[in-house]
Structures are given as structure tokens and as C-alpha cells.
Write a protein that holds these residues in place. Structure first.
Motif, PDB file in Angstrom:
ATOM      1  N   GLY A 127       0.974  -1.266  -0.054  1.00  0.00           N
ATOM      2  CA  GLY A 127       0.302   0.529  -0.163  1.00  0.00           C
ATOM      3  C   GLY A 127       0.943   1.382  -0.108  1.00  0.00           C
ATOM      4  N   ALA A 128       1.525   0.805   0.532  1.00  0.00           N
ATOM      5  CA  ALA A 128       2.934   2.081   0.779  1.00  0.00           C
ATOM      6  C   ALA A 128       3.293   3.162  -0.800  1.00  0.00           C
ATOM      7  N   ALA A 129       4.210   1.466  -1.196  1.00  0.00           N
ATOM      8  CA  ALA A 129       4.559   1.264  -2.524  1.00  0.00           C
ATOM      9  C   ALA A 129       3.160   2.176  -3.487  1.00  0.00           C
ATOM     10  N   VAL A 130       2.193   1.635  -3.427  1.00  0.00           N
ATOM     11  CA  VAL A 130       0.803   2.725  -4.150  1.00  0.00           C
ATOM     12  C   VAL A 130       1.042   3.764  -3.507  1.00  0.00           C
ATOM     13  N   GLY A 131       1.469   4.017  -2.406  1.00  0.00           N
ATOM     14  CA  GLY A 131       0.760   5.573  -2.078  1.00  0.00           C
ATOM     15  C   GLY A 131       2.251   6.384  -2.562  1.00  0.00           C
ATOM     16  N   VAL A 132       3.382   5.902  -2.484  1.00  0.00           N
ATOM     17  CA  VAL A 132       4.728   6.705  -2.822  1.00  0.00           C
ATOM     18  C   VAL A 132       4.349   7.073  -4.451  1.00  0.00           C
ATOM     19  N   GLY A 133       3.794   5.953  -5.435  1.00  0.00           N
ATOM     20  CA  GLY A 133       3.879   6.168  -6.452  1.00  0.00           C
ATOM     21  C   GLY A 133       3.383   7.025  -7.443  1.00  0.00           C
ATOM     22  N   LEU A 134       1.914   7.272  -6.257  1.00  0.00           N
ATOM     23  CA  LEU A 134       1.363   8.295  -6.803  1.00  0.00           C
ATOM     24  C   LEU A 134       1.273   9.656  -6.643  1.00  0.00           C
ATOM     25  N   ALA A 135       2.540   9.908  -5.078  1.00  0.00           N
ATOM     26  CA  ALA A 135       3.202  10.987  -5.056  1.00  0.00           C
ATOM     27  C   ALA A 135       4.110  11.180  -6.004  1.00  0.00           C
ATOM     28  N   TRP A 136       4.491  10.284  -6.827  1.00  0.00           N
ATOM     29  CA  TRP A 136       5.259  10.888  -7.680  1.00  0.00           C
ATOM     30  C   TRP A 136       4.651  10.898  -9.035  1.00  0.00           C
ATOM     31  N   VAL A 137       3.449  10.670  -9.326  1.00  0.00           N
ATOM     32  CA  VAL A 137       2.343  11.419 -10.187  1.00  0.00           C
ATOM     33  C   VAL A 137       2.707  12.674  -9.894  1.00  0.00           C
ATOM     34  N   TRP A 138       1.607  12.751  -8.545  1.00  0.00           N
ATOM     35  CA  TRP A 138       0.840  14.208  -7.919  1.00  0.00           C
ATOM     36  C   TRP A 138       3.237  15.557  -8.221  1.00  0.00           C
ATOM     37  N   HIS A 139       3.964  14.729  -7.958  1.00  0.00           N
ATOM     38  CA  HIS A 139       4.956  15.798  -7.967  1.00  0.00           C
ATOM     39  C   HIS A 139       5.455  16.461 -10.017  1.00  0.00           C
ATOM     40  N   ARG A 140       4.898  15.357 -10.922  1.00  0.00           N
ATOM     41  CA  ARG A 140       5.116  15.856 -11.750  1.00  0.00           C
ATOM     42  C   ARG A 140       3.908  16.278 -12.494  1.00  0.00           C
ATOM     43  N   ARG A 141       2.915  17.038 -12.671  1.00  0.00           N
ATOM     44  CA  ARG A 141       1.280  17.018 -12.235  1.00  0.00           C
ATOM     45  C   ARG A 141       1.615  18.228 -12.634  1.00  0.00           C
TER      46      ARG A 141
END
Length: 141
Positions: A127-141
């Protein structure tokens, strides 16, 4: 689009959001971990299982499967918040895994009436890996 610069206003706003999420989620998690509510959590898992199996017949979910899914979902916000706070996805994931392991160690305290489980650490890490991945996408918005 590339990630915002470390000291940009957007990056500072992301860090504030990450800190607010982590703080509120951390308080809720501490209340949950230090409460001897093992039986109530099991009942909640079974109720969710009943609700799911009544809506999707024959899909073969067991109550334990619902518990596993809940453990994954539980740590998505943690991974997202840590991903907003740090520029290193590996560091964010390592901190989340460490926090999950600490929670499981705390659950070994006999008076809490809880059970520690390596599978909980692994599913929380997913779950944390999914969240970190979402944050990575968030940073690139």
C-alpha cells in the motif's frame, strides 16, 4: 513535466500537505494501534466481507482476503504523505515499512490483545508503494 524544484512554492505546499496528512493519519493510527479492539476489527472485516459477497456473488473472497485488502489500503495515504515529504521514493518507502514493522512490534504487547503479523508488514508495504507512486505522479502534475 518534471518535478518542482526543492524550494519552489509548489514543493513547499506539497510538503505542508504531506505533513498535515501524516500528522492526522499518524494520530488516528496511534489511537487504533494502542486500543485493544482486535475483536471489533475482526467483526468489521467480516461485515465488509458479507457486504462484498452479497453484492458480487461467486467471486470467492474470504474474510481474510478483505483484511489483506484493508491492510494495503491502510498504508496508501502513508506512502503518499511520505512521498510528498521527501524527494526520494526509496526513503519514503523505507520509512513506511519501518513504521509498519514498529506497529507490528507494538502489537506484541500482551495487554493490547492484538496479533503481530509479517503479512501485515508486507501488505502495508504494498500500500505504501502505491502511495509513493501516487506522490511521484502528483509531483509531476
Amino acid at each position: 513535466m518534471k518535478a518542482p524544484e526543492p524550494d519552489s512554492p509548489r514543493r513547499r505546499a506539497d510538503r505542508r500537505l504531506g505533513m498535515a496528512l501524516l500528522l492526522s493519519y499518524g494520530i488516528a493510527t496511534l489511537l487504533l494501534v494502542f486500543s485493544p479492539i482486535s475483536w471489533q476489527l475482526n467483526r468489521l472485516t467480516v461485515r465488509l466481507w458479507v457486504a462484498l459477497t452479497n453484492r458480487v456473488p461467486g467471486q470467492g473472497l474470504l474474510p481474510e482476503d478483505v483484511g489483506t485488502i484493508l491492510n494495503v489500503v491502510l498504508f496508501v495515504p502513508v506512502g503518499f504523505a511520505l512521498g510528498l515529504l521527501t524527494t526520494s521514493p526509496r526513503r519514503a518507502l523505507a520509512i513506511a515499512i519501518g513504521a509498519s514493522a514498529l506497529i507490528e512490534i507494538i502489537q506484541l504487547i500482551p495487554t493490547l490483545g492484538r496479533q503481530a503479523s509479517l503479512s501485515d508488514v508486507l501488505t502495508n508495504a504494498a500500500g505504501a508503494a502505491v502511495g509513493v507512486g501516487l506522490a511521484w505522479v502528483w509531483h509531476r502534475r
